[in-house]
Design a protein around this motif. Structure first.
Motif, PDB file in Angstrom:
ATOM      1  N   ILE A   1       0.921  -1.254   0.103  1.00 15.32           N
ATOM      2  CA  ILE A   1       0.070  -0.014   0.074  1.00 15.32           C
ATOM      3  C   ILE A   1       0.914   1.349   0.081  1.00 15.32           C
ATOM      4  CG2 ILE A   1      -1.737   1.497   1.245  1.00 15.32           C
ATOM      5  CD1 ILE A   1      -2.534  -1.350   2.901  1.00 15.32           C
ATOM      6  N   ASP A   2       1.028   2.040  -0.841  1.00 13.88           N
ATOM      7  CA  ASP A   2       1.502   3.264  -0.919  1.00 13.88           C
ATOM      8  C   ASP A   2       0.547   4.424  -0.992  1.00 13.88           C
ATOM      9  OD1 ASP A   2       4.252   2.987  -1.134  1.00 13.88           O
ATOM     10  OD2 ASP A   2       4.303   2.564  -3.262  1.00 13.88           O
ATOM     11  N   VAL A   3       0.855   5.486  -0.177  1.00  6.27           N
ATOM     12  CA  VAL A   3       0.176   6.745  -0.207  1.00  6.27           C
ATOM     13  C   VAL A   3       1.147   7.765  -0.490  1.00  6.27           C
ATOM     14  CG1 VAL A   3      -1.466   8.159   0.899  1.00  6.27           C
ATOM     15  CG2 VAL A   3      -1.516   5.576   1.339  1.00  6.27           C
ATOM     16  N   ASP A   4       1.189   8.634  -1.710  1.00  6.15           N
ATOM     17  CA  ASP A   4       1.916   9.683  -2.114  1.00  6.15           C
ATOM     18  C   ASP A   4       1.449  10.934  -1.109  1.00  6.15           C
ATOM     19  OD1 ASP A   4       0.009  10.867  -3.395  1.00  6.15           O
ATOM     20  OD2 ASP A   4       1.138  10.673  -5.390  1.00  6.15           O
ATOM     21  N   ASP A   5       2.219  12.023  -1.243  1.00  2.00           N
ATOM     22  CA  ASP A   5       1.900  13.516  -0.450  1.00  2.00           C
ATOM     23  C   ASP A   5       0.620  13.890  -0.968  1.00  2.00           C
ATOM     24  OD1 ASP A   5       4.276  13.156   0.595  1.00  2.00           O
ATOM     25  OD2 ASP A   5       5.378  14.405  -0.618  1.00  2.00           O
ATOM     26  N   GLU A   6       0.162  13.375  -2.172  1.00  2.00           N
ATOM     27  CA  GLU A   6      -1.118  14.157  -2.726  1.00  2.00           C
ATOM     28  C   GLU A   6      -2.212  13.292  -2.153  1.00  2.00           C
ATOM     29  OE1 GLU A   6      -0.914  16.975  -5.089  1.00  2.00           O
ATOM     30  OE2 GLU A   6       0.739  17.006  -4.181  1.00  2.00           O
ATOM     31  N   LYS A   7      -2.077  12.256  -1.540  1.00  2.00           N
ATOM     32  CA  LYS A   7      -3.061  11.159  -1.132  1.00  2.00           C
ATOM     33  C   LYS A   7      -3.576  10.355  -2.446  1.00  2.00           C
ATOM     34  CE  LYS A   7      -3.964  12.167   3.460  1.00  2.00           C
ATOM     35  NZ  LYS A   7      -5.002  12.653   4.097  1.00  2.00           N
ATOM     36  N   ASN A   8      -2.696  10.007  -3.119  1.00  2.00           N
ATOM     37  CA  ASN A   8      -3.066   9.107  -4.373  1.00  2.00           C
ATOM     38  C   ASN A   8      -2.629   7.959  -3.933  1.00  2.00           C
ATOM     39  OD1 ASN A   8      -3.839  11.005  -6.509  1.00  2.00           O
ATOM     40  ND2 ASN A   8      -1.824  11.496  -6.578  1.00  2.00           N
ATOM     41  N   VAL A   9      -3.545   6.738  -3.825  1.00  2.00           N
ATOM     42  CA  VAL A   9      -3.010   5.686  -3.400  1.00  2.00           C
ATOM     43  C   VAL A   9      -2.737   4.419  -4.383  1.00  2.00           C
ATOM     44  CG1 VAL A   9      -4.069   3.455  -2.055  1.00  2.00           C
ATOM     45  CG2 VAL A   9      -4.607   5.922  -1.399  1.00  2.00           C
ATOM     46  N   THR A  10      -1.703   3.806  -4.139  1.00  2.00           N
ATOM     47  CA  THR A  10      -1.283   2.581  -4.878  1.00  2.00           C
ATOM     48  C   THR A  10      -1.192   1.296  -4.349  1.00  2.00           C
ATOM     49  OG1 THR A  10      -0.151   4.225  -6.284  1.00  2.00           O
ATOM     50  CG2 THR A  10       0.311   1.850  -7.038  1.00  2.00           C
TER      51      THR A  10
ATOM     52  N   GLY B 118     -11.409   4.586  -2.340  1.00  2.00           N
ATOM     53  CA  GLY B 118     -11.736   5.891  -2.906  1.00  2.00           C
ATOM     54  C   GLY B 118     -12.578   6.615  -2.062  1.00  2.00           C
ATOM     55  N   SER B 119     -13.227   6.026  -1.192  1.00  3.09           N
ATOM     56  CA  SER B 119     -14.301   6.723  -0.584  1.00  3.09           C
ATOM     57  C   SER B 119     -13.786   7.300   0.864  1.00  3.09           C
ATOM     58  CB  SER B 119     -15.457   5.718  -0.050  1.00  3.09           C
ATOM     59  OG  SER B 119     -15.070   4.778   0.918  1.00  3.09           O
ATOM     60  N   ILE B 120     -12.476   6.724   1.132  1.00  2.00           N
ATOM     61  CA  ILE B 120     -11.977   7.390   2.401  1.00  2.00           C
ATOM     62  C   ILE B 120     -11.668   8.831   2.132  1.00  2.00           C
ATOM     63  CG2 ILE B 120      -9.909   7.206   3.866  1.00  2.00           C
ATOM     64  CD1 ILE B 120      -9.469   4.261   3.004  1.00  2.00           C
ATOM     65  N   GLU B 121     -11.899   9.867   3.419  1.00  2.00           N
ATOM     66  CA  GLU B 121     -11.862  11.443   3.227  1.00  2.00           C
ATOM     67  C   GLU B 121     -10.373  11.597   2.746  1.00  2.00           C
ATOM     68  OE1 GLU B 121     -12.328  14.877   6.234  1.00  2.00           O
ATOM     69  OE2 GLU B 121     -13.458  13.114   6.501  1.00  2.00           O
ATOM     70  N   GLY B 122     -10.209  12.379   1.810  1.00  2.00           N
ATOM     71  CA  GLY B 122      -8.771  13.002   1.568  1.00  2.00           C
ATOM     72  C   GLY B 122      -8.245  12.305   0.367  1.00  2.00           C
ATOM     73  N   VAL B 123      -8.646  10.819   0.395  1.00  2.00           N
ATOM     74  CA  VAL B 123      -8.063  10.155  -0.898  1.00  2.00           C
ATOM     75  C   VAL B 123      -8.230  10.568  -2.395  1.00  2.00           C
ATOM     76  CG1 VAL B 123      -7.878   7.728  -1.771  1.00  2.00           C
ATOM     77  CG2 VAL B 123      -7.471   7.917   0.626  1.00  2.00           C
ATOM     78  N   LYS B 124      -7.258  11.020  -3.001  1.00  2.00           N
ATOM     79  CA  LYS B 124      -7.602  11.334  -4.292  1.00  2.00           C
ATOM     80  C   LYS B 124      -7.773  10.355  -5.683  1.00  2.00           C
ATOM     81  CE  LYS B 124      -5.760  16.193  -4.342  1.00  2.00           C
ATOM     82  NZ  LYS B 124      -4.627  16.477  -3.271  1.00  2.00           N
ATOM     83  N   ASN B 125      -6.981   9.608  -5.600  1.00  2.00           N
ATOM     84  CA  ASN B 125      -6.835   8.495  -6.652  1.00  2.00           C
ATOM     85  C   ASN B 125      -6.502   7.043  -6.013  1.00  2.00           C
ATOM     86  OD1 ASN B 125      -7.107   7.723  -9.331  1.00  2.00           O
ATOM     87  ND2 ASN B 125      -4.961   8.247  -9.869  1.00  2.00           N
ATOM     88  N   VAL B 126      -7.100   5.931  -6.628  1.00  2.00           N
ATOM     89  CA  VAL B 126      -6.811   4.849  -6.245  1.00  2.00           C
ATOM     90  C   VAL B 126      -6.436   4.074  -7.379  1.00  2.00           C
ATOM     91  CG1 VAL B 126      -7.508   2.612  -5.027  1.00  2.00           C
ATOM     92  CG2 VAL B 126      -8.402   4.802  -4.523  1.00  2.00           C
TER      93      VAL B 126
END
Length: 105
Positions: free
Chosen positions: A37-46, A71-79
């Motif tokens: 699980i990777d989360v970058d500074d922009e809250k893009n999740v891989t 994707g429904s988690i608050e603040g998460v931009k892209n999954v």
């Protein structure tokens, strides 16, 4: 900032624990299907995940379920969910709870 990142990661894990393979009564996280699980500074999740079998009929359903829920988690931009088959999944990757649930212990 670090704390916020941890909260996001915990929220992702909690969400992943609500995703089930229709054929197995254990969630994808405890099954050991989530490799990274990777989360970058922009809250893009891989998320790198695998399947219990390469020809799993539920793969599209699982990927879509994960994308929607995370994707429904608050603040998460892209999954982005990447399907990987290295290393190959085996039942040793399951949590103790999952092994118990499925009668492997």
């Amino acid at each position: 900032m670090e704390n916020e990142f941890l909260q996001t990661e915990e929220a992702i894990v909690a969400m992943l624990k609500t995703v089930y393979d229709p054929e197995i009564p254990v969630n994808v996280y405890d099954l050991g299907l989530i490799y990274k699980i990777d989360v970058d500074d922009e809250k893009n999740v891989t998320i790198d995940m695998t399947l219990t079998a390469p020809n799993c009929p539920a793969s599209d359903f699982l990927l879509e379920d994960i994308r929607m829920k995370v994707g429904s988690i608050e603040g998460v931009k892209n999954v982005e969910v990447n399907l990987v088959f290295e290393p190959e999944w085996n039942k040793d990757m399951m949590s103790e709870e999952a092994k118990l649930e499925l009668g492997f212990l």
